[in-house]
Write a protein that holds these residues in place. Structure first.
Motif, PDB file in Angstrom:
ATOM      1  N   TYR A  85       2.995   2.249 -10.499  1.00 52.50           N
ATOM      2  CA  TYR A  85       2.876   3.414  -9.617  1.00 52.50           C
ATOM      3  C   TYR A  85       1.451   3.499  -9.099  1.00 52.50           C
ATOM      4  O   TYR A  85       0.514   2.931  -9.691  1.00 52.50           O
ATOM      5  CB  TYR A  85       3.227   4.708 -10.371  1.00 52.50           C
ATOM      6  CG  TYR A  85       2.222   5.077 -11.449  1.00 52.50           C
ATOM      7  CD1 TYR A  85       1.162   5.951 -11.181  1.00 52.50           C
ATOM      8  CD2 TYR A  85       2.317   4.529 -12.729  1.00 52.50           C
ATOM      9  CE1 TYR A  85       0.226   6.262 -12.164  1.00 52.50           C
ATOM     10  CE2 TYR A  85       1.397   4.841 -13.711  1.00 52.50           C
ATOM     11  CZ  TYR A  85       0.344   5.707 -13.424  1.00 52.50           C
ATOM     12  OH  TYR A  85      -0.584   6.005 -14.393  1.00 52.50           O
ATOM     13  N   ASP A 102       2.254   7.479  -3.804  1.00 49.98           N
ATOM     14  CA  ASP A 102       3.447   6.733  -3.417  1.00 49.98           C
ATOM     15  C   ASP A 102       4.326   7.631  -2.551  1.00 49.98           C
ATOM     16  O   ASP A 102       4.780   8.687  -3.000  1.00 49.98           O
ATOM     17  CB  ASP A 102       4.225   6.284  -4.660  1.00 49.98           C
ATOM     18  CG  ASP A 102       3.462   5.252  -5.478  1.00 49.98           C
ATOM     19  OD1 ASP A 102       2.725   4.452  -4.873  1.00 49.98           O
ATOM     20  OD2 ASP A 102       3.597   5.257  -6.712  1.00 49.98           O
ATOM     21  N   GLU A 153       1.745  11.773 -12.949  1.00 48.58           N
ATOM     22  CA  GLU A 153       2.103  10.676 -13.852  1.00 48.58           C
ATOM     23  C   GLU A 153       1.268  10.703 -15.134  1.00 48.58           C
ATOM     24  O   GLU A 153       1.702  10.187 -16.162  1.00 48.58           O
ATOM     25  CB  GLU A 153       1.905   9.329 -13.159  1.00 48.58           C
ATOM     26  CG  GLU A 153       2.967   8.997 -12.131  1.00 48.58           C
ATOM     27  CD  GLU A 153       4.202   8.352 -12.768  1.00 48.58           C
ATOM     28  OE1 GLU A 153       4.216   8.192 -14.007  1.00 48.58           O
ATOM     29  OE2 GLU A 153       5.133   8.023 -12.020  1.00 48.58           O
TER      30      GLU A 153
END
Length: 483
Positions: free
Chosen positions: A132, A136, A153
């Motif tokens: 990631y 994104d 994240e």
């Protein structure tokens, strides 16, 4: 002539003064010693002290220490809090286990290592559970305004563990490195391989600073950035990005550097963040008139070339610092056969002798299967191994190499002069700023014991270091004069 004293007064102070005046170095002084052998049968073991005596010793192997010659100030020693390390610490240890491990690694009370330097990844590395970036987009389209930027994240593991590390050691210095720009910024439109498109140099610079600000808001200050991890390598199965010296010079000189200068509060920029075998790469960036003023240091990795490459770069640009920012332990040669003495020699001792202000191993923690990982190295080893089933901790060679340095050489210490001996015996010496204590680190890579003499201030001690072992010696230089 007879000296007379009033009978109510003790003669001991006068006699002691005479002794100190006429024989200032006649008193022996203990030197504290800790030893670890390559087989860990002795593991950071407090051993019988060495003893300073007047004179220069008689051994052929001599380490002459000169406290008056001082070099770089030390930021510290540590390892990277990768996504994998953070996930294991946060989710595979219960609260008491987690607290105990982090206090052992970052605290100074008792047997704590006092780690004071660490590194985070900006987005995924090979030691993440999936790939990631922090921007994104749902459809993969460009987002130059960074509307999709998010550190969500990292909220479940990296951020809480980093905060816990800082709570234990508020002086901890944390740097950060990206493994790739978001895919939409690259010519591959992917996190895997490719180059950063010049039209996104500005957006990528803002992306990096947005990360710094987002982490600062979470209580995790970032003191330094590199613009790309290993910019001369494009891995095929995990995030990476080629960014050669001319590209880094333009990115830093025209975009990121001026942005940071306008902010006035950092972070620092470290260039290169790759191996010793291509010193021409950082020299190319430092030779660029626009980029040079914005670069504070050169970051080095250990996977190619020799650590001595750090010195010519430092000599060419003595106002730029050096850091060892990544070296992994693992199951390959020469790491497997070299073991602890090799890790101590190259990453702690020789990197400092070649101007490094800090040294980092790679993963702070991995599990019993050398993971989790998403591509890349499947034989890398953490500083500690966490059994994901029980939470049991195993301490590796890298743990003990760090322990022998970080537990005794404190942030703010200076490297001091010490002579080299050869014959598989390597050393480096430091002076701590807070109490003036001197610290000598010695590694014996030989398969036989090695006896040596260490001298400092007109006195010497002899010591026999076991085969394939490392040792730390600590003393205060003035103690013998006030024994």
């Amino acid at each position: 002539m007879r000296l007379r004293f009033h009978k109510a007064r003790s003669t001991r102070p006068f006699i002691l003064l005479l002794a100190l005046a006429f024989a200032p170095f006649s008193y022996a002084q203990d030197v504290a010693v800790w030893i670890t052998t390559a087989d860990h049968q002795r593991a950071l073991e407090a051993s019988a002290p060495a003893q300073f005596e007047a004179g220069n010793g008689a051994n052929a192997l001599r380490i002459d220490i000169d406290d008056a010659k001082r070099y770089q100030e030390i930021v510290g020693f540590g390892a990277s809090l990768t996504d994998s390390s953070a996930w294991l610490i946060q989710h595979k240890l219960d609260q008491p286990q987690r607290d105990a491990l982090l206090k052992e690694l970052f605290g100074r009370d008792g047997d704590g290592l006092g780690l004071s330097f660490s590194r985070l990844t900006i987005g995924a590395s090979d030691f993440s559970r999936h790939h990631y970036s922090l921007d994104d987009t749902p459809d993969g389209k460009p987002d130059p305004e960074l509307k999709h930027f998010s550190i969500d994240e990292n909220r479940g593991d990296v951020i809480p563990v980093a905060r816990a590390m800082l709570a234990i050691n508020p002086q901890l210095k944390i740097m950060a490195s990206p493994w790739s720009a978001p895919g939409w910024m690259k010519d591959t439109n992917s996190l895997i391989q490719g180059k950063l498109l010049p039209q996104y140099y500005d957006a990528f610079s803002r992306y990096l600073l947005k990360y710094v600000d987002a982490y600062a808001a979470e209580g995790v200050p970032i003191f330094a950035l590199t613009v790309q991890n290993e910019p001369d390598y494009e891995p095929k199965d995990y995030p990476g990005m080629r960014l050669n010296a001319p590209a880094r010079a333009r990115l830093i000189g025209d975009h990121l550097g001026p942005m940071i200068a306008a902010r006035g509060n950092g972070p620092l920029i470290f260039d290169w963040d790759h191996n010793w075998d291509k010193p021409q790469e950082p020299l190319g960036v430092l030779g660029d008139a626009k980029a040079k003023p914005h670069v504070a240091a050169v970051a080095w990795h250990c996977y190619g070339g020799d650590v001595a490459a750090q010195s010519p770069v430092h000599d060419a640009f003595p106002d730029k610092d050096a850091y060892m920012t990544e070296c992994s332990g693992g199951d390959w040669e020469p790491v497997r056969s070299g073991g602890l003495p090799l890790q101590m020699k190259n990453i702690i001792i020789r990197s400092a002798r070649h101007w490094a202000r800090g040294a980092l191993f790679w993963n702070l923690a991995l599990d019993e299967n050398n993971g989790p990982y998403a591509g890349g190295c499947d034989t890398c080893r953490g500083v500690v191994t966490i059994d994901s089933r029980t939470g049991a901790i195993t301490r590796t060679d890298e743990y003990y190499a760090l322990a022998h340095a970080s537990r005794f050489v404190r942030q703010g210490a200076h490297r001091i002069a010490s002579s080299e001996t050869g014959d598989d015996l390597d050393n480096v010496a430091f002076r701590n700023a807070d109490d003036g204590s001197l610290v000598l680190l010695v590694s014996n890579a030989a398969k036989q014991p090695r006896r040596f003499t260490a001298t400092q201030g007109g006195r010497a001690f002899d010591y026999t270091l076991p085969a394939r072992s490392v040792a730390t010696f600590v003393w205060k230089p003035d103690a013998a004069q006030h024994d």
